[in-house]
Enzyme design. Structure first.
Site, short mmCIF file in Angstrom:
data_model
loop_
_atom_site.label_atom_id
_atom_site.label_comp_id
_atom_site.label_asym_id
_atom_site.label_seq_id
_atom_site.Cartn_x
_atom_site.Cartn_y
_atom_site.Cartn_z
N ASP A 8 1.96 -1.00 -4.35
CA ASP A 8 2.10 0.81 -4.74
C ASP A 8 2.23 0.76 -6.13
O ASP A 8 3.32 -0.04 -6.90
CB ASP A 8 3.46 1.29 -4.28
CG ASP A 8 3.53 1.06 -2.60
OD1 ASP A 8 2.82 0.51 -1.94
OD2 ASP A 8 3.98 1.89 -1.95
N GLU A 39 -0.28 5.56 -3.77
CA GLU A 39 0.60 6.69 -3.15
C GLU A 39 1.44 7.21 -4.09
O GLU A 39 2.03 8.31 -4.23
CB GLU A 39 1.28 6.29 -1.79
CG GLU A 39 2.53 5.43 -2.11
CD GLU A 39 3.69 5.86 -1.09
OE1 GLU A 39 3.84 6.58 -0.26
OE2 GLU A 39 4.65 4.88 -1.22
N ASN A 40 1.71 6.39 -5.13
CA ASN A 40 3.08 6.71 -6.15
C ASN A 40 2.15 6.98 -7.74
O ASN A 40 2.89 6.97 -8.70
CB ASN A 40 4.09 5.88 -6.09
CG ASN A 40 4.74 5.50 -4.91
OD1 ASN A 40 4.34 4.46 -4.39
ND2 ASN A 40 5.33 6.45 -4.20
N HIS A 68 3.62 9.55 0.33
CA HIS A 68 3.67 10.39 -0.67
C HIS A 68 2.26 10.93 -1.03
O HIS A 68 2.13 11.80 -1.74
CB HIS A 68 4.12 9.67 -2.21
CG HIS A 68 5.80 9.50 -1.89
ND1 HIS A 68 6.80 10.33 -1.95
CD2 HIS A 68 6.36 8.24 -1.78
CE1 HIS A 68 7.89 9.84 -1.81
NE2 HIS A 68 7.59 8.60 -1.87
FE LIG Z 1 5.50 3.63 -2.52
FE LIG Z 2 5.43 5.10 0.56
#
Ligand SMILES: [Fe+2]
Ligand SMILES: [Fe+2]
Length: 259
Positions: A8, A39-40, A68
């Site tokens: 991530d 996603e971040n 997210h």
């Molecule tokens: Fe994440």
């Molecule tokens: Fe997540």
């Protein structure tokens, strides 16, 4: 086929370290393909077009997502334009077809499937049934090298996904908790596994966020707006070697770099 899978990517510090380290990592490791969970990537929630362009220019080939990803609706446009931008396919019927992609690498095709766990996640379809359905897609069935980014909270759910897919895919790689686990292994049936790859972001943070704001939230119960932590970042990833002719993995190694 060597795969570099980056955990991530969190906010600007995460994107910056990918930009700084990925070119030299590619030189050193010579991966056939680079996958990153993004996603971040933008302020900790979702990924904007500019963040996508930045990471793509840095050398990321395939972008997986998580809970997210839909936090920034412009991802829908990106997913329609770029087949390599994924979102867990069991999150919503609207994005189901963006849960997987077949990518041509110099060492042959790689299928990437992105699914999300149900524990602590709202409104998610059964990930086991979803992955089963994708694996029966005739185009994906025809590809030997197949990996799953299983974006989930619970270690047991991730271990269950490995049991479910053992010997049927090249790798089951866990994301979402932002904490790397010490259990990377290749099973006897040739599936590489790790419960969580970890996070690419500021280490002295609370899973990527500024500790001060998160502590204030915990102490008062008031939901102050989260803020991405500042400071030195670490890139966390795994390197997986896959025999592209059989789909079996031969090794998996956790990698953490801050310079
Ligand atoms: Fe994440
Ligand atoms: Fe997540």
């Amino acid at each position: 086929m060597r795969l570099l899978f980056i955990g991530d990517v969190f906010g600007r510090p995460g994107r910056t370290i990918v930009r700084r380290l990925l070119p030299q990592l590619k030189q050193e490791l010579q991966p056939a393909v680079v996958v990153a969970n993004t996603e971040n990537a933008t302020h900790g929630t979702g990924m904007t077009r500019s963040a996508f362009e930045e990471l793509r220019a840095a050398g990321v080939d395939i972008f997986t997502g998580g809970n997210h990803t839909l936090g920034k609706p412009e991802i829908l446009e990106l997913m329609q334009e770029y087949s390599q931008v994924l979102c867990p396919g069991n999150v919503s019927p609207v994005i189901r077809r963006h849960g997987s992609v077949i990518w041509q690498t110099p060492d042959g095709p790689l299928a990437v499937i992105n699914a999300m766990g149900q524990y602590c996640m709202n409104g998610v379809d059964n990930p086991f049934r979803y992955v089963e359905e994708v694996l029966h897609d005739p185009q994906i069935e025809a590809v030997c090298a197949r990996i799953v980014d299983f974006h989930a909270e619970a270690t047991a759910e991730k271990a269950a996904m490995l049991s479910f897919l053992d010997g049927r895919v090249s790798a089951v790689l866990g994301t979402h908790t932002h904490v790397p686990t010490a259990d990377a292994r290749v099973t006897a049936l040739g599936t590489a596994f790790i419960t969580d790859v970890g996070m690419t972001g500021v280490r002295s943070s609370i899973i990527g966020l500024d500790p001060e704001v998160v502590m204030r939230r915990f102490q008062t119960g008031i939901m102050y707006a989260p803020r991405v932590a500042e400071g030195d970042a670490t890139l966390m990833a795994v390197v997986v070697d896959i025999d592209a002719s059989t789909g079996s993995s031969t090794s998996i190694a956790l990698l953490q770099r801050d310079r």
